[in-house]
Design an enzyme around this catalytic site. Structure first.
Site: not given
Ligand code: 9MG
Length: 255
Positions: A203, A237
Site C-alpha cells: 500500500k 492480507r
C-alpha cells in the site's frame, strides 16, 4: 490471506489476473506458497476506483471462486455487494470480506445464515472519495467504536461471534499518520476478543516509508506484516505469501 485481484485496475497487480484461468493459477500458487485463505476480488478498492456493475463483478469472480473451492482452497470473497456475497457463498466460498463493513442493505442477511466467516472492515467514505480529506478527532477510538458496533450488529443478525473478524482498514480514508496510530493500536483492538485482520501489503503507506513503487514494496510489506502479527493480528492480507510465511516462521522459531 493471499490476494487474487480479478480486476483490470488494482494498484499493485492491475490486470495480471483478469483472465479466469490466470486468476485460478495464481490462487493455486498462493496455496502452494502457504496461504491458508485466498481472497478473490472483482472490484478494485484502490483510492479513486469506480464501482463495477454487479453482473460484471459476478462474471469476474464466480468461475475463480468455484474452481479454487473445488480444489479444497478456503476462499474469501472480497465484495461489498449482497448479491455477489450470496452467489459466491453458493459457489463455495468460506469467508466474506467486506471493506464496507456489511453496511449495504441486505449484506448482513446475505451472510447471517450461511455459516461463513466474515471480515468487517472500517472505511471512511467510499473508494471513490476516501482519500480526499480523511478526518477524525480520535482515529483509534472512532475506528474501534465503528468495528465493535458492526460486530454487535452482525451478531444480532445471527452471525456467530466466533465467525467475526475485524479490520481497521489501513489506507481506507486514512492519512499516513492515521495508519500509524491504528497500527500501534492493534494490540488494543485485538483485546476485544475478535480476531483482527491487517492489510498493508504494497500500500501507499509502504511506498511513503520506503520511497518505492508498488512492484518494489515486498520487503517493506513483509516487515509490516510481521509487525502486525507481533501486534496481535491473526490474519495478514498479502500479495507476497511465500516471503511473508518465511518471515513469520523464522520469527516464531526465534522469539
Ligand atoms: C480488499 N482489500 C484491500 N485492502 C484491504 C484490507 O486492508 N483489508 C481487507 N479486509 N480487505 C482489503
Amino acid at each position: 490471506m493471499g490476494i487474487v485481484n480479478v480486476t483490470p485496475d488494482s494498484f499493485s497487480d492491475g490486470g495480471r489476473f483478469l483472465d479466469a484461468s490466470d486468476a485460478i493459477a495464481q490462487g493455486l500458487r498462493l496455496r502452494e506458497e502457504g496461504a491458508d485463505l485466498v481472497d478473490v476480488g472483482g472490484e478494485s478498492t484502490r483510492p479513486g476506483a469506480a464501482a463495477v456493475p454487479v453482473e460484471e463483478e459476478l462474471r469476474r469472480v464466480l468461475p475463480v471462486v468455484e474452481a479454487l473451492a473445488k480444489e479444497g482452497i478456503a476462499v474469501s470473497i472480497d465484495t461489498m455487494k449482497p448479491e455477489v456475497m450470496r452467489r459466491a457463498i453458493d459457489a463455495g466460498c468460506a469467508v466474506v470480506n467486506d471493506v464496507y463493513g456489511f453496511r449495504a442493505e441486505g449484506a448482513m442477511e446475505a451472510v447471517a445464515r450461511a455459516g461463513v466467516g466474515v471480515v468487517a472492515m472500517h472505511m471512511q467514505g467510499t473508494p471513490g472519495t476516501m482519500q480526499k480529506e480523511p478526518r477524525y478527532d480520535d482515529v483509534v477510538a472512532e475506528v474501534t467504536q465503528f468495528l465493535l458496533e458492526r460486530a454487535h450488529a452482525l451478531e444480532a443478525a445471527g452471525v456467530a461471534r466466533a465467525r467475526i473478524v475485524l479490520d481497521p482498514g489501513f489506507g481506507f480514508g486514512k492519512t499516513v499518520d492515521h495508519n500509524k496510530q491504528l497500527f500501534r493500536a492493534l494490540p488494543q483492538l485485538a483485546s476485544h476478543g475478535y480476531p483482527v485482520l491487517a492489510g498493508v501489503s504494497r500500500k501507499k503507506m509502504i511506498g511513503d516509508f520506503t520511497g518505492r513503487p508498488a512492484a518494489e514494496r515486498t520487503a517493506g510489506s513483509v516487515a509490516a506484516a510481521l509487525l502486525a502479527v507481533q501486534n496481535g493480528a491473526s490474519i495478514v492480507r498479502v500479495h507476497d505469501v511465500k516471503e511473508t510465511v518465511d518471515a513469520i516462521n523464522v520469527w516464531m522459531e526465534l522469539k
